[in-house]
Design a protein around this motif. Sequence first.
Motif, short mmCIF file in Angstrom:
data_model
loop_
_atom_site.label_atom_id
_atom_site.label_comp_id
_atom_site.label_asym_id
_atom_site.label_seq_id
_atom_site.Cartn_x
_atom_site.Cartn_y
_atom_site.Cartn_z
N LYS A 441 7.43 13.18 -11.78
CA LYS A 441 8.17 12.87 -10.49
C LYS A 441 8.26 14.34 -9.67
O LYS A 441 8.69 15.23 -10.22
N SER A 442 7.60 14.24 -8.30
CA SER A 442 7.98 15.40 -7.72
C SER A 442 8.08 15.01 -6.14
O SER A 442 7.47 13.90 -5.82
N ASP A 443 8.23 15.80 -5.26
CA ASP A 443 8.51 15.54 -3.94
C ASP A 443 7.11 15.58 -3.27
O ASP A 443 6.70 15.02 -2.07
N GLU A 444 6.07 16.13 -3.85
CA GLU A 444 4.58 16.36 -3.33
C GLU A 444 3.91 15.35 -4.28
O GLU A 444 4.31 14.96 -5.02
N THR A 445 2.69 15.14 -3.74
CA THR A 445 1.65 14.43 -4.30
C THR A 445 1.03 14.86 -5.44
O THR A 445 0.32 15.90 -5.26
N LEU A 446 1.19 14.58 -6.80
CA LEU A 446 0.60 15.12 -7.98
C LEU A 446 0.01 13.93 -8.97
O LEU A 446 0.69 12.85 -8.70
N ALA A 480 0.89 20.41 -2.31
CA ALA A 480 0.96 21.20 -3.50
C ALA A 480 -0.13 22.29 -3.93
O ALA A 480 -0.01 23.18 -4.56
N ALA A 481 -1.34 21.81 -3.78
CA ALA A 481 -2.48 22.58 -3.74
C ALA A 481 -2.35 24.03 -3.28
O ALA A 481 -3.01 24.91 -3.86
N PHE A 490 8.63 16.08 -15.72
CA PHE A 490 8.06 15.15 -16.42
C PHE A 490 9.27 14.42 -17.28
O PHE A 490 10.31 14.50 -17.61
N TRP A 491 8.78 12.87 -17.24
CA TRP A 491 9.55 11.90 -17.85
C TRP A 491 8.91 11.16 -19.07
O TRP A 491 7.57 11.22 -18.98
N LEU A 506 7.50 23.58 -13.21
CA LEU A 506 6.57 24.30 -12.00
C LEU A 506 5.35 24.09 -12.08
O LEU A 506 4.38 23.94 -12.98
N PHE A 507 4.69 23.52 -10.68
CA PHE A 507 3.28 23.48 -10.45
C PHE A 507 2.81 24.67 -9.53
O PHE A 507 3.53 24.61 -8.69
N PHE A 508 1.87 25.25 -10.04
CA PHE A 508 1.60 26.39 -8.99
C PHE A 508 0.27 26.21 -8.45
O PHE A 508 -0.98 25.55 -8.86
#
Length: 514
Positions: A441-446, A480-481, A490-491, A506-508
Amino acid sequence: MTDSPPLFAAREPVFPRRVSGTFRTLKWWIMGLTLGIYYLVPWIRWDRGPNLPDQAVLVDLANRRFYFFWIEIWPHEFYFVAGLLIMAGLGLFLFTSALGRVWCGYTCPQTVWTDLFILTERWIEGDRNARVRLWKAKWDARKWRLRIGKWMVWALIGLATGGAWVFYFADAPTLAQTLVTGQAPFVAYATIAVLTFTTVLLGGFAREQVCIYMCPWPRIQGAMVDEGTLTVGYRDWRGEPRGRKHDKAEGDCIDCMACVNVCPMGIDIREGQQMACITCALCIDACDDVMAKIGKPRGLIDYLALSDRPPESLAERLAVNPIGTQATGDAVTMAAEGAPAPAPNAAPMPILTRADIKGWVPQPAWKHILRKRTIIYTALWAAVGIALIVGLFIRPEIDMTVAPVRNPQFVTLSDGTIRNAYDIRLRNKHGEARDFHLSLKSDETLRIALEGRDDLIVQVPPDSTFLQRVYVSARPQDAAASDDRTDLRFWVEDLISEERAYSDTLFFGKEAAQ
């Protein structure tokens, strides 16, 4: 310039005499209970289901588990062990504050095994007088026979002690079989040999020296006790002046040395509080027996507190004519607790006024135990215990840890997609295999994908962990990119119990490389 006193005194052998009584009986029961628990617990079976050990208490170092009946402690749950150690420390403070070194006198392993070794020594060589004579005798055939027989029994006790210890770290029946057939690991034989040697050395030969010189607790206990602590003491205001019965001593103590002869530490409790005293109370049993024989009330040596001691002026007058309490108007005649009645031809009792006895009222034992300090220790001990119990009930049966792969931080694919890699360790505490579903789950599309799998479901074996490589990617048009970093969670969900767990990371993106 004076010479400094020696820090170590040569050991004088101690030969405690056999004694019977309330406290000696209590020590026998405690010794039997503690030794029974130690030797028998590894053989208790406990069914946990297939693929799991069926030993009730097991420290499984190979698989990094601790099993205690229905409780299983994992490496990341070491805080439960820390909590138990805190409870043990608080419990030791509590009992010391209330009853002095009661732990040392009754349940300390050194005391329990020393009692066992003295019991076998008495059984083979005889009681105190016989052992003293044997100690002083020349080394003839009889002395060699008795000593070798005693040492062999001690060695068997030490061997059983070392053997029982290693059974806590492996399946007891299996290890016992391999030990007998010579197929056990070398470390098992080495551990048994070391523990056999140390058990015989400390329990058979060093004995009270361990308590006096090796153990730090006698020196620490001074901070735990106060004038309200119940410890074994001598009522000198009742017993002095001492002397043999035919000497017509005015005190109750007839200087029979019974309290000294039964003491496993070899001290004289009549000399006051001493660091060597372990509060075993055997001197109480010995003194009570003597008092009964000479027609005096018990309690000359007893559990008492410093605050129960009468003022010096009153103690002197009580020692002259110690009789029971009598009150007439404002005049009071009062004696120490347990004092005997006077002889028919005794001198008249000096009258003590209420001012004389003001401030000296011996408290009942329960008031010494239920004091502010002991209540605080009890509350802290209970709070830690309740916290551990609550923690056991609310701890999850599934868990996960996420370790981002940061070398490199991200990979740019041929279509411009930014991809991060993560190693996720899934933990299944159930006794059967479970299917875990992964998501994020994230506020951005991943987007999420599992290495080597077409879906997002991972089967984790029973009572074990499973390491899964996970890829999270962001398309070129996704925010996010291009961002420096993006928060994500992560769930993991157990598809049978529907229990869930999560971990944040975090996603970089491209900006992270700037």
